[in-house]
Design a protein around this motif. Structure first.
Motif, PDB file in Angstrom:
ATOM      1  N   ASP A 203     -12.669  27.650  11.943  1.00  0.00           N
ATOM      2  CA  ASP A 203     -11.288  27.525  11.489  1.00  0.00           C
ATOM      3  C   ASP A 203     -11.162  26.535  10.337  1.00  0.00           C
ATOM      4  O   ASP A 203     -10.347  26.727   9.424  1.00  0.00           O
ATOM      5  N   GLN A 204     -11.981  25.477  10.348  1.00  0.00           N
ATOM      6  CA  GLN A 204     -11.958  24.513   9.249  1.00  0.00           C
ATOM      7  C   GLN A 204     -12.464  25.160   7.961  1.00  0.00           C
ATOM      8  O   GLN A 204     -11.964  24.862   6.868  1.00  0.00           O
ATOM      9  N   LYS A 205     -13.436  26.050   8.113  1.00  0.00           N
ATOM     10  CA  LYS A 205     -13.919  26.779   6.928  1.00  0.00           C
ATOM     11  C   LYS A 205     -12.844  27.720   6.398  1.00  0.00           C
ATOM     12  O   LYS A 205     -12.710  27.898   5.187  1.00  0.00           O
ATOM     13  N   TYR A 206     -12.065  28.316   7.297  1.00  0.00           N
ATOM     14  CA  TYR A 206     -10.936  29.152   6.863  1.00  0.00           C
ATOM     15  C   TYR A 206      -9.887  28.319   6.143  1.00  0.00           C
ATOM     16  O   TYR A 206      -9.312  28.750   5.127  1.00  0.00           O
ATOM     17  N   MET A 207      -9.614  27.115   6.651  1.00  0.00           N
ATOM     18  CA  MET A 207      -8.641  26.237   6.002  1.00  0.00           C
ATOM     19  C   MET A 207      -9.089  25.900   4.575  1.00  0.00           C
ATOM     20  O   MET A 207      -8.296  25.926   3.630  1.00  0.00           O
ATOM     21  N   TYR A 208     -10.369  25.626   4.427  1.00  0.00           N
ATOM     22  CA  TYR A 208     -10.906  25.298   3.101  1.00  0.00           C
ATOM     23  C   TYR A 208     -10.851  26.528   2.187  1.00  0.00           C
ATOM     24  O   TYR A 208     -10.463  26.433   1.017  1.00  0.00           O
TER      25      TYR A 208
END
Length: 468
Positions: A398-403
Motif C-alpha cells: 500500500d505504501q508503494k501504491y501511495m508513492y
C-alpha cells in the motif's frame, strides 16, 4: 414582402405583432425605427395569427405606433466560404476583426440539417491533443462529442487554449485539420486572452473564432454555438476537412436559454431551466459525427462549468446523457497546483476502445490505460485507509501504491501548459510509472507485454524509490 406598421406589445427583449398571416417559426424579421436605424430579430413564438419576435439588439427606442416590421421569409443564415478561416466573428456571425465582410459563397440555415442515422459512420482514429490524461486515458476520437466538466475559477480556459494550440491529426490528414472555437458569455479579458493566445502561437490561420461577450444580448449567446456548428459542417462535409469544435461555456448558453424561456413566460423545469433543455442540447451535440461519402468529420469538445462543482446539476447531468463520455476536472488537484487538474477515475471516453491500438496509436495503449486506471483506483483505497490509520501503518504494498499515486499526479497528470507530448511519450511514461509497483500487482496486463515494458530499475532511477 409584407411590411407591418406598429407593434401590439413590447415586453423586455420581445415584441408582439397581431394579425400576421403565414409567419414561420424562427423566421427572420427586420424592424425599422423612426430614426432610420434597422434592427433584426426572429420569430420565437406563434399563437394563432399572433407572432412574438425577439429583437437581437434590444427594444430600447422602439415605438408602438411607427416601427415598421418586415418578415424576411427565411430563418437566420450564416454566410459561408473558405474565407472564414482565420477570421473572428461575434456571437451572431458578423465579423469583428476589422477585415471586412465575408465574400459569401452561399448561406446556410444556422439550425443545420439533421444527419440521417443510416448515413453516419462509426467514429474511428484519434485526435492527438498532446495532453497525457486525455490522449492516454480518455482518448478523443474523430467524430466524437467529449465534454469537459469544470468548475468556476478552474483552469478550463487555459486547457481550451492548449487543446486548440496543440491538437492535430496523424498522417496525411494533418493538412486538412481546422478548429472552430466558440466562446459564450466570456468576459472581455478572457476574450482577449483567447484571441491573443491563438495569434501568438501561430494557429489563427486554421481557426474560426466566435466571441460572445458577457455584456452582449442573450439571444446572441443562443445563436453562437449554432453559427459555429454551421461553419464546422460546411468545412467538414463540403470541403472534406476534419473539424474540432471547442465550445466554452455551455453553462452560460443554458443560463441564457433559461432567461429567454422565462421572458416568454414558459413553465420552468429543474432549477428554472426550460423543460426542453435536453432536446435543445441534443440539437447542438448531435451535430458532431462523420457522414458516409464525405472524407471530413466534426468533433466536439464542449466545456461547461458545474455550479457549486455539482455534477448532478441539470447542465452536466443532461450533457452526460447525450455525449460519449466526459473529462472531469478536480478542484482539489487544481488547488495543489496540478495542471491540467483532470480527475482520472470519473473521466472516460466511450469510443476510445475503437480508435486506439495498432494502426491508430500503439498496440499496447489499451493495456497501459487499463492498468493505470486499476492501479490509480487502488491508490484511492490506500489513501482512504491512510486517513484512518496513518500512512506509516500501511502495508509495504500500500505504501508503494501511495508513492505511485504521488508520482502519477506529479509527472503524468501534471504537465506544462506548453508541453506537447507525443502519444508514444505518454504511453512510455505510463509504463515507467507502473514499473514502480511490484510486478505481481499488474494483473491487467499479460506476461508478454510486461516483459517488454516493465522496467523497475529505470523507474527508480527517474522517480526514486518510496522511503522505507
Amino acid at each position: 414582402m409584407l411590411q407591418f406598421v406598429g407593434l401590439s406589445e413590447i415586453n423586455g427583449p420581445l415584441v408582439a405583432l397581431d394579425r400576421v398571416p403565414k409567419v414561420a417559426f424562427e423566421e427572420m424579421v427586420s424592424l425599422k425605427l423612426d430614426s432610420g436605424e434597422t434592427r433584426f430579430g426572429r420569430v420565437v413564438e406563434i399563437d394563432g395569427d399572433r407572432a412574438v419576435i425577439q429583437v437581437f439588439e434590444g427594444t430600447r427606442g422602439l415605438s408602438l405606433e411607427n416601427t415598421r416590421t418586415t418578415l424576411l421569409g427565411h430563418p437566420m443564415e450564416m454566410p459561408l466560404s473558405l474565407e472564414v478561416l482565420g477570421r473572428t466573428f461575434n456571437g451572431s456571425g458578423r465579423p469583428i476583426d476589422g477585415l471586412g465582410e465575408i465574400f459569401c459563397e452561399r448561406s446556410a440555415d444556422i439550425n443545420g440539417k439533421p444527419m440521417n442515422p443510416v448515413e453516419r459512420v462509426y467514429p474511428r482514429n484519434y485526435i492527438n491533443t498532446g495532453i497525457s490524461t486525455i490522449d492516454g486515458l480518455a482518448t478523443l476520437i474523430r467524430g466524437q462529442k467529449l465534454p469537459i466538466f469544470s468548475g468556476s475559477g478552474m483552469s478550463h480556459n487555459k486547457l481550451a487554449v492548449q487543446m486548440v494550440r496543440q491538437a492535430r491529426l496523424s498522417g496525411t490528414d494533418e493538412q486538412n485539420f481546422v478548429i472552430v472555437f466558440a466562446a459564450m458569455g466570456a468576459k472581455n479579458d478572457v476574450a482577449d486572452y483567447f484571441r491573443r493566445s491563438f495569434e501568438e502561437s501561430g494557429v489563427m490561420e486554421r481557426v474560426v473564432m466566435f466571441l460572445n461577450l458577457s455584456n452582449d444580448p442573450i439571444i446572441e449567446r443562443i445563436l453562437t454555438p449554432r453559427c459555429a456548428l454551421t461553419v464546422a459542417e460546411y468545412l467538414a462535409f463540403e470541403h472534406g476537412m476534419h473539424v474540432l469544435v471547442v465550445m466554452t461555456d455551455i453553462t452560460a448558453y443554458c443560463e441564457a436559454l433559461r432567461e429567454f424561456s422565462s421572458s416568454k413566460g414558459e413553465i420552468p423545469g429543474r432549477k428554472g431551466f426550460p423543460g426542453y433543455l435536453y432536446s435543445d442540447l441534443a440539437s447542438l451535440y448531435e451535430r458532431a459525427g462523420i457522414i458516409e461519402g464525405s472524407p471530413g468529420s466534426v468533433t466536439q469538445v464542449p466545456i461547461l462549468t458545474m455550479p457549486n462543482d455539482d455534477i448532478t446539476h441539470p447542465v452536466p447531468d443532461l450533457t452526460g446523457y447525450i455525449t460519449e463520455g466526459q473529462i472531469v476536472l478536480d478542484r482539489q488537484l487544481d488547488q495543489t497546483g496540478v495542471y491540467p487538474p483532470v480527475s482520472v477515475l470519473p473521466s472516460l471516453s466511450r469510443l476510445m476502445k475503437d480508435g486506439i491500438g495498432e494502426g491508430f496509436t500503439r498496440a499496447d495503449h489499451s493495456d497501459c490505460s487499463n492498468q493505470l486506471f486499476a492501479s490509480y483506483a487502488r491508490v484511492q483505497d490506500a489513501r482512504a485507509l491512510a486517513s484512518v490509520i496513518g500512512e506509516e501503518e500501511l502495508s509495504e504494498v500500500d505504501q508503494k501504491y501511495m508513492y505511485f499515486g504521488r508520482m502519477f499526479e506529479e509527472h503524468f497528470v501534471c504537465q506544462g501548459a506548453r508541453e506537447n507530448r507525443e502519444i508514444g511519450e505518454t504511453l512510455d511514461l505510463g509504463w515507467l510509472l507502473l514499473s514502480l509497483l511490484p510486478r505481481e500487482e499488474l494483473d491487467r496486463v499479460d506476461r508478454e507485454t510486461l516483459d517488454k515494458f516493465y522496467r523497475p530499475e529505470q523507474a527508480v532511477q527517474k522517480f526514486g524509490a518510496p522511503k522505507e
